[in-house]
Design a protein around this motif. Sequence first.
Motif, PDB file in Angstrom:
ATOM      1  N   PRO A  46      74.075  95.936  95.840  1.00  0.00           N
ATOM      2  CA  PRO A  46      72.572  94.794  95.273  1.00  0.00           C
ATOM      3  C   PRO A  46      73.155  94.304  93.852  1.00  0.00           C
ATOM      4  O   PRO A  46      74.037  95.367  92.858  1.00  0.00           O
ATOM      5  CB  PRO A  46      72.208  96.451  95.609  1.00  0.00           C
ATOM      6  N   GLY A  47      73.504  93.309  93.520  1.00  0.00           N
ATOM      7  CA  GLY A  47      73.124  92.614  92.329  1.00  0.00           C
ATOM      8  C   GLY A  47      74.341  91.981  92.109  1.00  0.00           C
ATOM      9  O   GLY A  47      74.496  91.366  91.065  1.00  0.00           O
ATOM     10  N   TYR A  48      75.619  92.503  93.193  1.00  0.00           N
ATOM     11  CA  TYR A  48      77.161  91.423  92.823  1.00  0.00           C
ATOM     12  C   TYR A  48      76.797  90.314  93.118  1.00  0.00           C
ATOM     13  O   TYR A  48      77.672  89.335  92.495  1.00  0.00           O
ATOM     14  CB  TYR A  48      77.561  92.691  93.213  1.00  0.00           C
ATOM     15  N   LYS A  50      74.746  86.841  95.476  1.00  0.00           N
ATOM     16  CA  LYS A  50      73.880  87.189  96.328  1.00  0.00           C
ATOM     17  C   LYS A  50      72.921  87.186  97.499  1.00  0.00           C
ATOM     18  O   LYS A  50      71.915  87.878  96.985  1.00  0.00           O
ATOM     19  CB  LYS A  50      73.380  85.026  96.584  1.00  0.00           C
ATOM     20  N   THR A  51      73.658  87.990  98.024  1.00  0.00           N
ATOM     21  CA  THR A  51      72.947  89.095  98.986  1.00  0.00           C
ATOM     22  C   THR A  51      72.900  89.959  98.822  1.00  0.00           C
ATOM     23  O   THR A  51      71.952  90.742  99.397  1.00  0.00           O
ATOM     24  CB  THR A  51      73.697  88.324 100.297  1.00  0.00           C
ATOM     25  N   GLY A  52      74.060  90.228  97.804  1.00  0.00           N
ATOM     26  CA  GLY A  52      73.658  91.927  98.038  1.00  0.00           C
ATOM     27  C   GLY A  52      74.962  92.448  98.864  1.00  0.00           C
ATOM     28  O   GLY A  52      75.549  93.788  99.037  1.00  0.00           O
ATOM     29  N   TYR A  53      75.726  91.975 100.039  1.00  0.00           N
ATOM     30  CA  TYR A  53      76.803  92.253 100.557  1.00  0.00           C
ATOM     31  C   TYR A  53      77.697  91.842 100.435  1.00  0.00           C
ATOM     32  O   TYR A  53      78.178  89.995 100.959  1.00  0.00           O
ATOM     33  CB  TYR A  53      76.062  91.805 102.530  1.00  0.00           C
ATOM     34  N   LEU A  54      78.921  92.061 100.318  1.00  0.00           N
ATOM     35  CA  LEU A  54      80.413  91.243 100.283  1.00  0.00           C
ATOM     36  C   LEU A  54      81.213  91.454 101.538  1.00  0.00           C
ATOM     37  O   LEU A  54      81.523  93.005 101.866  1.00  0.00           O
ATOM     38  CB  LEU A  54      81.268  92.468  98.950  1.00  0.00           C
ATOM     39  N   VAL A  55      81.748  90.435 102.029  1.00  0.00           N
ATOM     40  CA  VAL A  55      82.135  90.621 103.286  1.00  0.00           C
ATOM     41  C   VAL A  55      83.360  90.101 103.271  1.00  0.00           C
ATOM     42  O   VAL A  55      83.846  88.828 102.550  1.00  0.00           O
ATOM     43  CB  VAL A  55      81.546  89.656 104.431  1.00  0.00           C
ATOM     44  N   GLU A  76      84.380  88.144  89.302  1.00  0.00           N
ATOM     45  CA  GLU A  76      85.339  87.742  90.430  1.00  0.00           C
ATOM     46  C   GLU A  76      84.901  88.409  91.882  1.00  0.00           C
ATOM     47  O   GLU A  76      84.792  89.424  91.405  1.00  0.00           O
ATOM     48  CB  GLU A  76      86.938  88.735  90.101  1.00  0.00           C
ATOM     49  N   PHE A  77      85.619  87.585  93.391  1.00  0.00           N
ATOM     50  CA  PHE A  77      85.608  87.975  94.074  1.00  0.00           C
ATOM     51  C   PHE A  77      86.086  88.824  95.324  1.00  0.00           C
ATOM     52  O   PHE A  77      86.450  88.399  96.202  1.00  0.00           O
ATOM     53  CB  PHE A  77      84.203  86.949  95.298  1.00  0.00           C
ATOM     54  N   PRO A  78      87.427  89.970  94.554  1.00  0.00           N
ATOM     55  CA  PRO A  78      88.543  89.327  94.346  1.00  0.00           C
ATOM     56  C   PRO A  78      88.678  90.211  96.959  1.00  0.00           C
ATOM     57  O   PRO A  78      89.693  90.565  97.277  1.00  0.00           O
ATOM     58  CB  PRO A  78      89.343  90.291  93.753  1.00  0.00           C
ATOM     59  N   ASP A  79      87.741  91.371  96.780  1.00  0.00           N
ATOM     60  CA  ASP A  79      87.727  91.223  97.811  1.00  0.00           C
ATOM     61  C   ASP A  79      86.985  91.482  99.041  1.00  0.00           C
ATOM     62  O   ASP A  79      85.952  92.081  99.972  1.00  0.00           O
ATOM     63  CB  ASP A  79      87.101  93.327  97.307  1.00  0.00           C
ATOM     64  N   GLY A  80      86.394  89.687  99.251  1.00  0.00           N
ATOM     65  CA  GLY A  80      86.117  89.105  99.962  1.00  0.00           C
ATOM     66  C   GLY A  80      84.805  87.944  99.661  1.00  0.00           C
ATOM     67  O   GLY A  80      85.124  87.803  98.716  1.00  0.00           O
TER      68      GLY A  80
END
Length: 92
Positions: A46-48, A50-55, A76-80
């Motif tokens: 949550p908060g990371y 938009k949806t709070g879900y990193l895929v 940064e979104f290195p994991d999805g």
Amino acid sequence: MEVQEAIKSDGSVIRVGDDVEAKTSFGYYNKCEGVVFVIERIQHLPGYCKTGYLVLVHVKDQPDRKLLGFKKEGREFPDGLDADWFMKIDVT
């Protein structure tokens, strides 16, 4: 925390193991158009994003090829990628 499903902004749900395509409408990931990915992992953060879900996804027929994130607005979104970047598809 790792979870089995993500709720997208439009209320739809995607799950680990689902076949998905990456959204290319914003000019990102154009090379991925028509490529089928499989959801490998979903993290609830949550908060990371938009949806709070990193895929995290991989190319369906090449599991070692993953679609990783990018840097945007200082994050940064290195994991999805955010769950909204993916559309569930029916592959028959």
